[in-house]
Structure formats: C-alpha cells, structure tokens
Design a protein around this motif. Structure first.
Motif, PDB file in Angstrom:
ATOM      1  N   ASP A   1      -2.647  -6.029   5.731  1.00 41.37           N
ATOM      2  CA  ASP A   1      -3.164  -4.973   6.601  1.00 41.37           C
ATOM      3  C   ASP A   1      -2.093  -4.423   7.542  1.00 41.37           C
ATOM      4  OD1 ASP A   1      -5.639  -5.291   5.446  1.00 41.37           O
ATOM      5  OD2 ASP A   1      -6.359  -6.690   6.990  1.00 41.37           O
ATOM      6  N   ASP A   2      -0.994  -5.190   7.742  1.00 41.11           N
ATOM      7  CA  ASP A   2       0.066  -4.755   8.645  1.00 41.11           C
ATOM      8  C   ASP A   2       1.034  -3.766   8.000  1.00 41.11           C
ATOM      9  OD1 ASP A   2      -0.944  -6.447  10.589  1.00 41.11           O
ATOM     10  OD2 ASP A   2       0.369  -8.115  10.026  1.00 41.11           O
TER      11      ASP A   2
ATOM     12  N   ASP B   1       2.184  -0.351   6.548  1.00 36.46           N
ATOM     13  CA  ASP B   1       1.847   1.066   6.672  1.00 36.46           C
ATOM     14  C   ASP B   1       1.983   1.787   5.338  1.00 36.46           C
ATOM     15  OD1 ASP B   1       1.444   0.837   9.430  1.00 36.46           O
ATOM     16  OD2 ASP B   1       3.576   1.193   9.855  1.00 36.46           O
ATOM     17  N   PRO B   2       1.320   2.942   5.178  1.00 41.85           N
ATOM     18  CA  PRO B   2       1.521   3.756   3.961  1.00 41.85           C
ATOM     19  C   PRO B   2       2.995   4.123   3.793  1.00 41.85           C
ATOM     20  CG  PRO B   2      -0.412   4.504   5.157  1.00 41.85           C
ATOM     21  CD  PRO B   2       0.263   3.497   6.044  1.00 41.85           C
TER      22      PRO B   2
ATOM     23  N   ARG C   1       2.421  -0.415  -0.020  1.00 43.87           N
ATOM     24  CA  ARG C   1       1.284   0.472   0.170  1.00 43.87           C
ATOM     25  C   ARG C   1       1.787   1.905  -0.008  1.00 43.87           C
ATOM     26  NH1 ARG C   1      -3.548  -0.501   2.561  1.00 43.87           N
ATOM     27  NH2 ARG C   1      -2.758  -2.363   3.645  1.00 43.87           N
TER      28      ARG C   1
ATOM     29  N   GLY D   1      -2.277   5.125   0.478  1.00 43.88           N
ATOM     30  CA  GLY D   1      -2.933   3.929   0.984  1.00 43.88           C
ATOM     31  C   GLY D   1      -3.248   2.884  -0.060  1.00 43.88           C
TER      32      GLY D   1
END
Length: 509
Positions: free
Chosen positions: A427-428, A430-431, A448, A452
């Motif tokens: 979850d940390d 970034d796109p 990612r 996303g």
C-alpha cells in the motif's frame, strides 16, 4: 515524482527502422553459431561469413538494439586515460598492441563503409581526454607520453572546441564517430543476402561443449555448430567464472539539438564530475545533436532520476540554450585488469569463444573482437590475440580488484537479505513506482503502474540469487551483483540472467 527532460529513447534506435527477423522455429546446423546480436556478435558474424563460414546469429530480442543501440558511438582508440595505466600495469608492449588493435578497428570501419557504400554518418575527428582541475594536469601529461609511445598521434593541448576552459587535454588524431545502427544494419542486410541466418526473439538457455557444440534455446529448438561465439555483453554462461572478474556499470545519456556553430568539433571525455563525455552527430534541419554521457553508477545503486537531472543541468550550464530532446542509458562491464576478454571462453574450451568486458568502449572493441574471433576460428594469427585472451590471469595484478568486486557482491547477497524490508507494505507504493516488499515471508518486487494496477514478481535474481532493486527513472528491476535487468513483468531485459523473475500472487505468495 519529478518529470525528466527529453523522450526516453535512444536517438540511434529512434532514427532507424526496427528489424523483424523470425524466431528460430526448428533445429538448425551451421559452421558457427553466434549468441548475441550486438556490435561484437554482428561483426564476428560478418567477418566469419566473409571468410566462407556458414553462420547463425541468435538474438534474445532485436539485433543492434540492446547495449549497442544505446551507446554514444565513439569509434576511438583514446579510452580516457588507458595508455598510462596499461604501460604501468602491463608494460609498453601491451599498451602498443592495445593502440594498434583499436586503431586497426577504426580503419577497418572506414574500409568497410567505403567497400559497401554505407551511409552511417561516419566522421573522422580528433578525440580528447581533458581535465579542468590543474591538480590533475599531470595525468594528462603522462597519458600523452604513453599514447605517443604506443604509436598514436597524440599531443598535449590546453585549447579545445569546448565552450569552457580546460587545464590540459590529450588530443589524438584520426579517430571517428558514426551512427552504429546504420552501420550494423547495413552489414546485416549484406550478410543475410549472402546466406547468414539471423533469428531474433530466440534466447539461448544452455550450451553443450561437445564435438559439435549444441545450443539449447528457450523454445525447445537446438542449434548445432562446430564453433560458438558468446557475444552477449555479459556472458550468459558461468562456466568460465568471468562474473568474478567483470564489474557492470550504467552510464546515462542526454541529447539536445544545437546549431552547427555550437559543435565542439571533436569527441571529448573527462574522468571528472562522475565522467562527462561530449560528441555530436548530424541531426535534422542542418542541426547537430549534442550527446552528453556521464553519471556512471552500478546497476541497482539507486534512482537514476537524480543522475539524469544532474546530467541535464550540466549540459544546459555548459552549452547555453540547449533543450534536452532525448535521454537513455547504456550498460557496460569492466574487467579487473582493464582489458577486454576476447578469445577461447575458458582453459578447457576448444570451440567456444567469448567477447566481453569492453569497459565503456564497445564500438572499437566490438569491431576488434569481430576480426579477432574470426581470425581465431579460421586459424589465422593477429598480433594482439594473447593480449585479450580470456584465459589469462595475473594473480598479483588482479587479486585486489577481484577481492573488492566479490566483497561488494557478498555485501549485496547477504546484506540485502538482512534488511527487514525496502517498504513496509504494498500500500506504500505510489503509482509509477516500485519497491521490494516482504509478503508472507518472501521478498517480492512490486510495481504499481500509473493506473494503479499492481505487478508482483520474485525479488530474487535468477542468475545467482541476489536481491533486485528498482530503477525509478527507467522502470526496471536491476541486480546490483552482476547487472541483470528485468522488466516490471519480470521479463529479462539484460543478462547474465536468462530466466525471468517468477510471478508472485500477492494473495497467496
């Protein structure tokens, strides 16, 4: 996330057509099988075909499109400060043979271009190695003396065509620059017309050094050949243990159109400022394309974005009014004794040859390798064959560099595993970013994408098991131990690895 200047593509690749040779679909036989379709492999195939051998070229992706397609394409015998170093460590004769072999490669390109009528923007220009610091001027003086003694037309100068002052420079006459893909694709067209077979998207996975030799390809096909040339930049077979004597590095490139009056009129390099290399090439609408290389670093050593920005800033500062149009990166390998490996692969080899370790000077060394490998395979002698023999080992001279190189590998192999994690959670991320994450006890390389969507593969390099790191600027996974590079989907982009990173299901790792 900082936006980097320029289109992320090599000008050499952008300005030439893409090749489309078929993948190998059935077993084949040839006199010589060449593994790798860069400058060394293609020049070896060209020379061998001219010598009457039947040749098969096997390329994992597209010919002249990997490292060769991302070079700065200086065709020079003046390799920064090489001659003083060679004279000191290997002796005057070795320095002279090195100079002769490199200059011979340059003249061979001119002869080949004239013979075939190749239009490849070939220009004969002087090459310079310079320093701006007066404290380093003695290094240039020593290099001039060593280069002259080696037979090059070298002189000490303090005036150059650069738009800034230098403390001292060595100027070497009769050097060259060209468009590498235009040159090599012309050779490809001619040799295929003469019967050489080229197979792209054909990755070689195994080698049987029998009589004859047999190469096993990824799709299950086999190539049988009397002789094999391994010209994959970093050897994809470990039996010679060259990985203990090769150090990979990446160098960044930025390019910017300039008017002809801003052309510095030569090829330049300095060991200062993390290396800066300057040249131009013919461009559109009568302009020249200024090509700046530098910011040398080891693969996996951190985000290349900052280094690209430093290189672009240096270019704008030293060449007023420039706007970066392209950026790309090249990878090369240096040997522990600063000489390439060209010849029989290992002490027991009889029919398997290698070309590797060009130390950032792949153009002259690639052409030299093609001539030397052809001579060795066809039973002819060249005076510099012993100089480049991969079977050489100088324990006193190489012990320190080998130990240092292997200590670095060991630090990565052990230390990267001891780190708790590169980020705490998927979850940390970034796109557009990637990181190594521990999931279910396994180290996963997680990217990612800009939309996303998460792409996860094993973080363990399939070559010798080091942990990969993410290159944000190029969006690739890189092995810090031996330089293997992978796409965000795990696909092999650059060896020595031949197998992709294994896909990972993050819900069931």
């Amino acid at each position: 996330m900082v936006s980097l200047p320029g289109v992320p593509e090599s000008y050499w690749v952008e300005s030439t057509a893409t090749t489309s040779f078929p993948a190998l679909a059935q077993d084949v036989t040839a006199d010589v099988a060449v593994v790798g379709g860069g400058i060394a492999g293609l020049c070896a195939a060209w020379e061998l075909s001219r010598a009457g051998r039947s040749v098969v070229v096997l390329e994992a992706d597209r010919v002249a499109a990997a490292v060769t397609g991302y070079t700065t394409a200086k065709l020079s015998a003046q390799h920064t400060l090489i001659y003083a170093q060679l004279r000191r460590s290997h002796g005057e004769r070795a320095a002279r043979l090195y100079a002769e072999s490199q200059q011979d490669a340059i003249e061979h390109v001119f002869a080949t271009v004239a013979d075939l009528g190749i239009d490849c923007d070939l220009e004969r220009l002087p090459a310079y190695t310079y320093v701006e610091s007066a404290e380093r001027a003695e290094e240039i003086t020593a290099e001039v003396d060593a280069a002259r003694q080696a037979g090059l037309s070298a002189s000490l100068v303090t005036e150059t065509g650069l738009p800034f002052d230098v403390a001292a420079a060595i100027r070497v006459e009769d050097q060259a620059q060209f468009h590498p893909r235009k040159f090599l694709l012309a050779l490809v067209r001619r040799m295929t017309e003469d019967g050489t077979r080229i197979y792209e998207r054909t990755r070689v996975m195994g080698l049987d050094e029998g009589r004859p030799c047999r190469l096993a390809c990824e799709n299950g096909t086999t190539v049988t050949a009397t002789d094999v040339v391994v010209a994959t930049h970093y050897p994809v077979f470990d039996r010679a243990l060259l990985f203990s004597r090769l150090k990979p590095r990446r160098e960044l490139v930025v390019a910017a159109p300039v008017p002809p009056e801003q052309d510095p009129g030569g090829m330049y390099i300095t060991p200062e400022h993390h290396t800066r290399s300057v040249r131009t090439t013919p461009y559109r609408d009568g302009q020249r394309l200024l090509i700046i290389t530098g910011e040398s670093a080891e693969p996996g050593s951190g985000d290349a974005g900052e280094r690209f920005q430093r290189l672009a800033d240096w270019t704008r500062e030293h060449f007023a009014g420039t706007r970066i149009s392209h950026r790309w990166a090249a990878q090369d390998n240096s040997t522990t004794d600063h000489l390439p490996y060209v010849g029989l692969f290992h002490p027991a080899a009889e029919h398997v040859h290698v070309a590797a370790g060009f130390g950032g000077w792949g153009m002259s060394n690639g052409v030299m390798s093609g001539k030397l490998l052809s001579a060795l395979i066809t039973g002819h002698d060249l005076p510099w064959a012993e100089l480049y023999d991969p079977r050489r080992l100088h324990p006193l001279r190489e012990a320190g560099p080998i130990v240092k190189l292997q200590a670095k590998v060991a630090r990565h192999f052990v230390g990267d595993r001891l780190r708790s994690s590169h980020v705490d959670s998927v979850d940390d991320i970034d796109p557009g970013a990637g990181a190594v994450v521990r999931v279910g006890g396994h180290r996963c390389a997680v990217y990612r994408d800009p939309d996303g969507v998460v792409h996860a593969v094993s973080a363990i390099c399939t070559h010798l098991g080091c942990v990969v790191a993410f290159n944000q600027a190029e969006r690739t996974w890189e092995c810090p131990c031996h330089g293997s590079r992978f796409g965000t989907d795990g696909a092999v982009l650059h060896g020595p690895a031949t197998r992709p990173l294994e896909p990972v299901d993050l819900d069931n790792p």
